[in-house]
Design an enzyme around this catalytic site. Structure first.
Site, short mmCIF file in Angstrom:
data_model
loop_
_atom_site.label_atom_id
_atom_site.label_comp_id
_atom_site.label_asym_id
_atom_site.label_seq_id
_atom_site.Cartn_x
_atom_site.Cartn_y
_atom_site.Cartn_z
N ASP A 210 0.81 -1.22 0.00
CA ASP A 210 0.00 0.00 0.00
C ASP A 210 0.84 1.27 0.00
O ASP A 210 0.31 2.37 -0.02
CB ASP A 210 -0.93 0.00 1.22
CG ASP A 210 -2.02 1.07 1.16
OD1 ASP A 210 -2.55 1.30 0.07
OD2 ASP A 210 -2.31 1.68 2.21
N SER A 235 -6.94 5.03 0.34
CA SER A 235 -7.28 3.73 -0.22
C SER A 235 -8.76 3.42 0.03
O SER A 235 -9.28 3.68 1.11
CB SER A 235 -6.43 2.63 0.43
OG SER A 235 -5.05 2.90 0.27
N GLN A 285 -5.85 -2.12 -6.50
CA GLN A 285 -6.44 -1.20 -5.52
C GLN A 285 -7.13 -0.06 -6.25
O GLN A 285 -6.67 0.40 -7.29
CB GLN A 285 -5.38 -0.62 -4.59
CG GLN A 285 -5.94 0.35 -3.56
CD GLN A 285 -4.86 0.99 -2.70
OE1 GLN A 285 -4.53 2.16 -2.87
NE2 GLN A 285 -4.29 0.21 -1.78
#
Length: 295
Positions: A210, A235, A285
């Protein structure tokens, strides 16, 4: 092992509270929310604690529901959805202040032989030829929106040695380029003893996944991201597939790209490769990518 890496590993060592309930701490942050990779990695740790040792996660799918509070512990509640002969499924809800902030579903499989193929590994220079964070970050300090950003980024890199193949988004503000980014990464020390566990390697990769995934979205628009304050980002969801064994203390190439950005959201795809050319992990993502309104 240096102190920063030891703290990161301690962060992933959740405290058991009750059966299938765990508590995790958070790292200090320069932004007023918990780092998403931390929550995802801790949730995966919690799920792994409830599965037989011969079953490792092969995929996870997750949603970030609310910003996490860095000053409060996070409680992880695990539901044992299914235990089959070869596969097991777990659902994890992360809770703070009585509200869910994150939801993860993970599937586990007993190791088995089967058909195998993969696409070729992309070209990239050797990581030893690339600048370290200590060599690169200080030259961009004047661009960061807050004086502590550089210090915080350097602190993280004392646990994770992360080296950009090309210039990062905060170095090329105002110059859109191909929506693709590559970084090499590994832990700054060897994982030995109790830390040399496949679960630890998987959860560390989840943590790192991430960190730079939305870079490719920013590059397409010549934006520097939250570090320079020209984009508000977060996110929204995060999915990973673990294909082949790997070690987080050996060099891994994280190759990412972005096929589209629209409606205040950007989609990013990533592949994590071992240095020997094996495709270890796939990542997708979607995140919030908004340009702040001018006052």
């Amino acid at each position: 092992m240096n102190e920063t890496l030891a703290r990161l590993l301690d962060l992933l060592d959740l405290e058991p509270i009750e059966r299938d309930i765990y508590r995790g701490k958070s790292q200090p942050s320069v932004i007023p929310r918990v780092f998403g990779g931390q929550v995802a990695a801790q949730a995966l740790v919690a799920a792994c604690r409830t599965v037989e040792a011969d079953r490792l996660p092969h995929s996870l799918h997750s949603y970030f529901l609310r910003p996490g509070d860095p000053g409060a512990p996070i409680v992880y509640n695990v539901d044992r959805i299914r235990d089959g002969r070869s596969f097991a499924t777990r659902r994890v809800v992360a809770v703070q202040h009585g509200q869910p902030i994150f939801h993860l579903s993970a599937s586990f499989q007993t190791a088995e032989e089967g058909l195998s193929h993969q696409e070729p590994m992309p070209d990239a220079p050797d990581p030893e030829t690339l600048p370290t964070a200590a060599e690169m970050l200080p030259q961009y300090e004047d661009r960061f929106v807050h004086p502590s950003v550089s210090e915080r980024l350097l602190d993280v890199r004392r646990a994770i040695d992360l080296r950009y193949v090309a210039e990062p988004p905060f170095a090329t503000v105002g110059s859109p380029r191909e929506p693709r980014s590559q970084v090499w990464f590994r832990t700054t020390g060897a994982l030995t003893g109790v830390h040399d566990d496949p679960v630890v390697h998987l959860c560390l990769a989840t943590y790192v996944s991430d960190m730079t995934l939305l870079d490719s979205v920013l590059l397409a628009h010549g934006r520097g991201g939250w570090t320079v304050g020209d984009v508000v980002g977060a996110s929204l969801d995060h999915a990973m597939w673990f294909h082949r064994p790997f070690r987080a203390d050996e060099w891994l190439l994280y190759d990412t790209d972005s096929p589209t950005t629209q409606s205040g959201r950007g989609l990013a795809r990533g592949q994590i490769w071992t240095r020997s050319g094996e495709l270890a992990v796939s990542v997708i993502q979607e995140g919030v990518v908004r340009v702040p309104r001018s006052r």
